[in-house]
Design an enzyme around this catalytic site. Structure first.
Site, PDB file in Angstrom:
ATOM      1  CG  ASN A  10      41.792 -35.175  33.148  1.00  0.00           C
ATOM      2  OD1 ASN A  10      42.472 -36.170  32.902  1.00  0.00           O
ATOM      3  ND2 ASN A  10      41.471 -34.819  34.382  1.00  0.00           N
ATOM      4  CE  LYS A  12      38.148 -36.690  35.342  1.00  0.00           C
ATOM      5  NZ  LYS A  12      37.434 -36.349  36.545  1.00  0.00           N
ATOM      6  CG  HIS A  93      42.604 -33.404  38.661  1.00  0.00           C
ATOM      7  ND1 HIS A  93      41.687 -34.086  39.421  1.00  0.00           N
ATOM      8  CD2 HIS A  93      41.938 -32.997  37.547  1.00  0.00           C
ATOM      9  CE1 HIS A  93      40.520 -34.105  38.796  1.00  0.00           C
ATOM     10  NE2 HIS A  93      40.645 -33.445  37.648  1.00  0.00           N
ATOM     11  CD  GLU A  95      39.326 -37.118  39.448  1.00  0.00           C
ATOM     12  OE1 GLU A  95      40.075 -37.524  38.532  1.00  0.00           O
ATOM     13  OE2 GLU A  95      38.150 -36.746  39.243  1.00  0.00           O
ATOM     14  CD  GLU A 168      39.408 -29.391  37.005  1.00  0.00           C
ATOM     15  OE1 GLU A 168      38.834 -29.630  35.941  1.00  0.00           O
ATOM     16  OE2 GLU A 168      40.067 -30.222  37.623  1.00  0.00           O
ATOM     17  N   GLY A 174      32.687 -34.228  37.797  1.00  0.00           N
ATOM     18  CA  GLY A 174      32.047 -35.518  37.560  1.00  0.00           C
ATOM     19  C   GLY A 174      30.665 -35.660  38.166  1.00  0.00           C
ATOM     20  CB  SER A 214      29.710 -30.843  35.564  1.00  0.00           C
ATOM     21  OG  SER A 214      29.890 -31.890  36.501  1.00  0.00           O
ATOM     22  N   GLY A 235      36.535 -33.350  31.722  1.00  0.00           N
ATOM     23  CA  GLY A 235      36.729 -34.764  32.029  1.00  0.00           C
ATOM     24  C   GLY A 235      35.802 -35.630  31.203  1.00  0.00           C
TER      25      GLY A 235
HETATM   26  C1  PEP Z   1      38.168 -32.970  35.612  1.00  0.00           C
HETATM   27  O1  PEP Z   1      38.325 -34.027  36.200  1.00  0.00           O
HETATM   28  O2  PEP Z   1      39.137 -32.255  35.367  1.00  0.00           O
HETATM   29  C2  PEP Z   1      36.801 -32.616  35.225  1.00  0.00           C
HETATM   30  C3  PEP Z   1      36.546 -31.357  35.014  1.00  0.00           C
HETATM   31  O3  PEP Z   1      35.888 -33.646  35.123  1.00  0.00           O
HETATM   32  P1  PEP Z   1      34.370 -33.514  34.596  1.00  0.00           P
HETATM   33  O4  PEP Z   1      34.378 -32.661  33.366  1.00  0.00           O
HETATM   34  O5  PEP Z   1      33.976 -34.921  34.330  1.00  0.00           O
HETATM   35  O6  PEP Z   1      33.595 -32.868  35.703  1.00  0.00           O
END
Ligand code: PEP
Length: 257
Positions: A10, A12, A93, A95, A168, A174, A214, A235
């Site tokens: 992803n 973003k 998601h 976000e 998630e 993040g 993460s 991400g």
């Molecule tokens: C995401 O935003 O879907 C995500 C998992 O981000 P990250 O891997 O950066 O934690």
């Protein structure tokens, strides 16, 4: 889990055309890791250019509007992303839920709209740090998922092909700190039970549940060793071919034996 692990990047709001070389590198590497299904969700502007060149990876979108079209300035419909070459869309998601006030009802409408045009969907769910601390994470995620998914009688017959769940936890996205393997195991098992309740023994058992928050090459192997983790939504670590494919490699290993 009998299906190929599913590793989805992803991007973003990262990526201009300068990133196309990275997408090419991911696509080339994916051709050497056929035991893993690798997919990329770049910003809308890069869906078509990546789709045009990709030989192995599927390209998807990070969102779509619930309406087919109309006076929605700045929005983009499921038909439009499919037309650009998207094969799937990430929905719900955190976000989007937080930054764009998308509640379960809107997420569900988006899912209906995406499925209607033949897209696969990755439905995200996950609790906040507060909810986890209160001990209500499992109940929260089950309720959120039930409210965000279209009812079973509106799902396509091949629901296991068309639907992926991404667990998630918001506090892990993040932050550099992934959920513990115990927490992931508990949540994935609760989600599996819900999927079986909603879609029956056969389809419910086959829907992939992937983890996000993460994930990086360094922790991927231990996360993929957790029962019922069918892959990862990635991400930050999906922005370079090296780190995304490091994760893909970790996903392929338990399945090599
Ligand atoms: C995401 O935003 O879907 C995500 C998992 O981000 P990250 O891997 O950066 O934690």
């Amino acid at each position: 889990m009998t299906r190929r692990p599913y590793i989805v990047g992803n991007w973003k709001m990262h990526g201009t055309r300068a990133m196309l070389s990275e997408a090419r590198a991911i696509d080339r590497a994916a051709q050497r890791h056929m035991k893993v299904e690798v997919a990329l969700a770049p910003p809308f502007t890069l869906i078509h250019p990546i789709h045009r060149e990709a030989e192995q990876i599927a390209v998807g979108a990070q969102d779509c509007h619930q309406a087919e079209g109309g006076a929605f300035t700045g929005d983009i419909s499921a038909t439009m992303i499919a037309d650009a070459g998207a094969k799937f869309v990430i929905l719900g998601h955190s976000e989007r839920r937080q930054g764009h006030a998308e509640g379960d009802e809107i997420v569900r409408a988006k899912a209906q709209s995406a499925l209607a045009v033949g897209l696969r969907i990755i439905m995200c769910c996950g609790e906040s740090a507060e909810t986890r601390e209160s001990g209500k994470a499992v109940a929260f995620v089950k309720r959120q998922l039930k409210a965000s998914l279209p009812p079973a009688d509106e799902m396509p017959a091949d629901v296991a092909e068309r639907l992926t769940i991404a667990y998630e936890p918001i506090w892990a996205i993040g932050t550099g700190t992934a959920a513990t393997t115990d927490d992931i195991a508990e949540m994935h098992s609760a989600i599996r039970a819900l999927l079986i309740e909603l879609f029956g023994d056969e389809q419910g058992a086959e829907v992939r549940i992937i983890y996000g928050g993460s994930v990086k090459p360094e922790n991927a192997a231990e996360i993929f060793a957790v029962p019922d983790v069918g892959g990862a939504l990635v991400g930050g670590a999906s922005l370079t071919a090296d780190s995304l494919m490091g994760i893909a490699l970790a996903a392929s290993e338990p399945f090599d034996g």
